[in-house]
Design an enzyme around this catalytic site. Structure first.
Site, PDB file in Angstrom:
ATOM      1  N   LYS A 173       7.193   7.584   9.687  1.00 20.52           N
ATOM      2  CA  LYS A 173       6.517   6.687   8.414  1.00 20.52           C
ATOM      3  C   LYS A 173       4.860   6.646   8.470  1.00 20.52           C
ATOM      4  CE  LYS A 173       4.780   2.440   8.147  1.00 20.52           C
ATOM      5  NZ  LYS A 173       4.199   2.600   7.086  1.00 20.52           N
ATOM      6  N   GLY A 226      -2.760   2.131  15.193  1.00 12.56           N
ATOM      7  CA  GLY A 226      -3.023   1.174  13.963  1.00 12.56           C
ATOM      8  C   GLY A 226      -3.837   0.070  14.824  1.00 12.56           C
ATOM      9  N   GLU A 250      -1.920   3.177  20.162  1.00 12.64           N
ATOM     10  CA  GLU A 250      -3.448   3.643  19.936  1.00 12.64           C
ATOM     11  C   GLU A 250      -4.128   2.536  19.088  1.00 12.64           C
ATOM     12  OE1 GLU A 250      -5.266   4.955  21.892  1.00 12.64           O
ATOM     13  OE2 GLU A 250      -3.997   6.266  22.994  1.00 12.64           O
ATOM     14  N   CYS A 284     -11.405   4.523  14.612  1.00 14.10           N
ATOM     15  CA  CYS A 284     -11.238   3.753  15.780  1.00 14.10           C
ATOM     16  C   CYS A 284     -12.270   3.975  16.755  1.00 14.10           C
ATOM     17  CB  CYS A 284      -9.816   4.117  16.238  1.00 14.10           C
ATOM     18  SG  CYS A 284      -9.482   5.719  16.503  1.00 14.10           S
ATOM     19  N   GLU A 383     -13.108  -6.186  15.714  1.00 21.96           N
ATOM     20  CA  GLU A 383     -13.210  -4.845  14.933  1.00 21.96           C
ATOM     21  C   GLU A 383     -13.378  -4.962  13.465  1.00 21.96           C
ATOM     22  OE1 GLU A 383      -9.639  -2.202  14.527  1.00 21.96           O
ATOM     23  OE2 GLU A 383     -10.749  -0.454  15.333  1.00 21.96           O
TER      24      GLU A 383
HETATM   25  P1  NAP Z   1      -2.103  -1.240  10.649  1.00 22.64           P
HETATM   26  O1  NAP Z   1      -2.329  -2.146   9.512  1.00 22.64           O
HETATM   27  O2  NAP Z   1      -1.728  -1.633  11.848  1.00 22.64           O
HETATM   28  O3  NAP Z   1      -1.029  -0.254  10.234  1.00 22.64           O
HETATM   29  C1  NAP Z   1      -0.753   0.954  10.978  1.00 22.64           C
HETATM   30  C2  NAP Z   1       0.818   1.214  10.542  1.00 22.64           C
HETATM   31  O4  NAP Z   1       1.759   0.392  10.790  1.00 22.64           O
HETATM   32  C3  NAP Z   1       0.869   1.540   8.872  1.00 22.64           C
HETATM   33  O5  NAP Z   1       1.846   2.499   9.018  1.00 22.64           O
HETATM   34  C4  NAP Z   1       1.686   0.288   8.926  1.00 22.64           C
HETATM   35  O6  NAP Z   1       2.410   0.381   7.442  1.00 22.64           O
HETATM   36  C5  NAP Z   1       2.554  -0.045   9.942  1.00 22.64           C
HETATM   37  N1  NAP Z   1       3.088  -1.473   9.956  1.00 22.64           N
HETATM   38  C6  NAP Z   1       2.438  -2.671   9.673  1.00 22.64           C
HETATM   39  N2  NAP Z   1       2.858  -3.572   9.941  1.00 22.64           N
HETATM   40  C7  NAP Z   1       4.151  -3.052  10.518  1.00 22.64           C
HETATM   41  C8  NAP Z   1       5.457  -3.650  11.327  1.00 22.64           C
HETATM   42  N3  NAP Z   1       5.416  -5.127  11.186  1.00 22.64           N
HETATM   43  N4  NAP Z   1       6.208  -3.034  11.902  1.00 22.64           N
HETATM   44  C9  NAP Z   1       6.146  -1.507  11.664  1.00 22.64           C
HETATM   45  N5  NAP Z   1       4.975  -0.949  11.404  1.00 22.64           N
HETATM   46  C10 NAP Z   1       4.094  -1.837  10.576  1.00 22.64           C
HETATM   47  O7  NAP Z   1      -3.394  -0.381  10.936  1.00 22.64           O
HETATM   48  P2  NAP Z   1      -4.304   0.459   9.481  1.00 22.64           P
HETATM   49  O8  NAP Z   1      -4.980  -0.763   8.721  1.00 22.64           O
HETATM   50  O9  NAP Z   1      -3.212   1.236   8.913  1.00 22.64           O
HETATM   51  O10 NAP Z   1      -5.331   1.215  10.407  1.00 22.64           O
HETATM   52  C11 NAP Z   1      -6.629   0.836  10.802  1.00 22.64           C
HETATM   53  C12 NAP Z   1      -6.377   0.416  12.409  1.00 22.64           C
HETATM   54  O11 NAP Z   1      -6.127   1.555  13.153  1.00 22.64           O
HETATM   55  C13 NAP Z   1      -7.819   0.128  13.155  1.00 22.64           C
HETATM   56  O12 NAP Z   1      -7.594  -0.900  13.716  1.00 22.64           O
HETATM   57  C14 NAP Z   1      -8.056   1.255  13.764  1.00 22.64           C
HETATM   58  O13 NAP Z   1      -9.027   0.897  15.014  1.00 22.64           O
HETATM   59  C15 NAP Z   1      -6.688   1.691  14.154  1.00 22.64           C
HETATM   60  N6  NAP Z   1      -6.793   3.336  14.756  1.00 22.64           N
HETATM   61  C16 NAP Z   1      -6.755   3.275  15.994  1.00 22.64           C
HETATM   62  C17 NAP Z   1      -6.789   4.596  16.363  1.00 22.64           C
HETATM   63  C18 NAP Z   1      -6.777   5.272  17.879  1.00 22.64           C
HETATM   64  O14 NAP Z   1      -6.233   6.493  18.205  1.00 22.64           O
HETATM   65  N7  NAP Z   1      -6.994   4.401  18.547  1.00 22.64           N
HETATM   66  C19 NAP Z   1      -7.011   5.927  15.530  1.00 22.64           C
HETATM   67  C20 NAP Z   1      -7.086   5.278  14.275  1.00 22.64           C
HETATM   68  C21 NAP Z   1      -7.139   4.115  13.938  1.00 22.64           C
HETATM   69  P3  NAP Z   1       1.682  -0.087   5.914  1.00 22.64           P
HETATM   70  O15 NAP Z   1       1.623   1.229   5.550  1.00 22.64           O
HETATM   71  O16 NAP Z   1       2.758  -0.716   5.466  1.00 22.64           O
HETATM   72  O17 NAP Z   1       0.647  -0.857   6.226  1.00 22.64           O
END
Ligand code: NAP
Ligand code: MG
Length: 482
Positions: A173, A226, A250, A284, A383
């Protein structure tokens, strides 16, 4: 009208029950594509297909897995310019960054093609006379992958490649904001020779597709990247599911870059600008706290300001652009909100933070640098995930290290210094998963582990040979030969 691109379930491309529109953040009039949204029933079908395909794929030979992963790698690398353009167009990182990320995805598939050939077990003597003990690794089962928008092809690659390498089947997904790269990658994987059901793509929202993966008893493991907020929900759901799921998370960062008096100033500025602002600060591992000791502080800020003035912010696909747009309106609103918060908290907006107008309507934000800030401010603790960095003054190395570690996150950290003593001390005492010396906090190799500690990560590391900890489960077998 362009065709609505489909989901891939059980070896077939299928229509969805809704549509995701993929918008170019450099030009919001540009529709990159439309993608079929899967609903709960289709997600369940994908899980069933992955479950049915698992026993045979789990027993596939290392050669079959090598061949499939290698084929994926070769095609990704051969098409890196085209796929890099698609990535830059849908996500907003610059074209060279987009091409670089695609090439990285190809390298990751090549690495795990090789890993498929290298997986061996162990055999030892038992503590009981006459017995043999064997340790083998087996695949976990159906793995659900939930990925963020900021690395639309590299993050899916570093989850899908090891999953397939070790004999798991996949339901993928992607983030709704970036279905284009996910679709292109999936299309390549479907032509790699893997049997139907081994790999499935379900585009859709976290609350529907994501939630279904989390609740379904036939999903054995979830690999998530995420935000912390979503990560917590994933962890809860995995623990409450019956049987409990294996999971790895992560998540976010508030990564420090320490700059000491003895740093090479020019190098430190390059390291800071790259780490804090490239990829629009949407990494991130971005350096969002620049912790600078007193003797170099004013020279560093002056040199940073000069360097920031020279950066071109524009359409991600234009040649010579350093920084593309923010990914979408809601991320832009968040960035602007934090810029206001920083000012209200009493930090000085030393440069940037203005909305920019370009030829095309896009989410253009001038990179912002705060100074006169302290580590208790929200801009230093939360963040932001945009092109916003905060300079924090420290008396000396000891104070810089303490500030560096004073955070609930622990993904990446860095230090700019010419002192072996401080570099060595920082490597040992920085509370992060990845430490950089005279290098940006963002930017890593693909053959070694990636991940953090404290609030940034949970569970087994990703990438390199360490990836096998998550994508395999160990079996201990005892034999009495008689
Ligand atoms: P996010 O809002 O947490 O979304 C990540 C993924 O989770 C998306 O595919 C999202 O779907 C899905 N999701 C959201 N709510 C969910 C739920 N209730 N149940 C299951 N899945 C759900 O993060 P983002 O805004 O896409 O990305 C930014 C974040 O990612 C930042 O905090 C960044 O630091 C972090 N990040 C971390 C790393 C690492 O390796 N540490 C690398 C890159 C990014 P949708 O498409 O519907 O939103
Ligand atoms: Mg989101």
């Amino acid at each position: 009208m362009t065709a609505i691109l489909k989901n891939f379930i059980g070896g077939e491309w299928v229509d969805g029950s809704g549509v995701t529109k993929n918008i170019n953040p450099s030009n919001t009039n540009d529709l990159v594509g439309e993608y079929a949204k899967a609903d709960k029933a289709q997600t369940e079908k994908a899980i069933a297909a992955a479950k049915a395909a698992f026993p045979a794929w789990a027993r596939s030979t290392p050669q079959e897995r090598y061949d499939a992963l290698n084929k994926v790698s070769l095609e990704i690398i051969a098409r890196k310019e085209e796929l890099g353009r698609l990535l830059a167009r849908e996500e907003g990182k610059t074209l060279p960054e987009g091409i670089g990320e695609v090439a990285r995805a190809g390298q990751i598939f090549a690495f795990f093609a090789g890993e498929a050939l290298r997986l061996t077990g162990e055999k030892g003597a038992s503590v009981r006379p006459g017995l043999d003990v064997e340790l083998t690794r087996e695949p976990v089962g159906v793995v659900g992958m939930i990925t963020p928008w900021n690395f639309p092809i590299a993050i899916p690659a570093w989850k899908i490649a090891p999953a397939l390498c070790y004999g798991n089947t996949v339901v993928f997904k992607p983030a709704e904001l970036v279905p284009g790269s996910a679709h292109a990658l999936s299309e390549i994987i479907t032509r790699s020779g893997i049997p139907a059901g081994v790999f499935n793509l379900v585009v859709g929202s976290g609350s529907v597709v994501g939630q279904t993966l989390l609740e379904h008893p036939d999903v054995a493991a979830i690999s998530f990247t995420g935000s912390v907020q979503t990560g917590r929900k994933i962890a809860q759901a995995c623990v409450l599911s019956n049987p409990m799921k294996k999971f790895q998370l992560e998540m976010g960062g508030k990564n420090p870059l320490v700059v000491l008096d003895d740093a090479d100033l020019k190098l430190a500025v390059e390291v800071a600008v790259n780490g804090a602002y490239f990829s629009t600060g949407q990494r991130c591992t971005a350096s969002s706290r620049l912790i600078v000791t007193e003797g170099i502080h004013d020279r560093f800020v002056a040199a940073m300001t000069e360097r920031l003035k020279g950066l071109t912010v524009d359409d991600a696909l234009k040649a010579g652009v350093h920084i593309g747009p923010v990914v979408d309106q809601s991320q832009l609103d968040q960035d602007l909100r934090y810029i206001k918060i920083g000012q209200d908290e009493g930090a000085k907006l030393a440069w940037g933070g203005e909305l920019l107008k370009r030829e095309t309507p896009g989410h253009y934000l001038q990179p912002a640098m705060f100074t006169e800030a302290n580590n208790n401010m929200r801009i230093a603790r939360e963040e932001i995930f945009g092109p916003v960095a905060t300079v924090i003054r420290a008396k000396n190395y000891e104070e810089a290290l303490a500030i560096s570690n004073d955070t609930e996150f622990g993904l990446a950290s860095g230090i700019c210094t010419s002192s072996l003593k401080y570099a060595s001390h920082y490597k040992r005492n920085s509370e992060s998963g990845m430490v950089m010396v005279n290098l940006p906090t963002a930017g890593v190799d693909y053959h070694v582990p990636f991940g953090g500690r404290k609030g940034s990560s949970y569970g087994a590391r990703e990438q390199g040979s360490y990836a096998r900890e998550f994508y395999t489960t160990v079996k201990t077998a005892y034999t009495y030969p008689g």
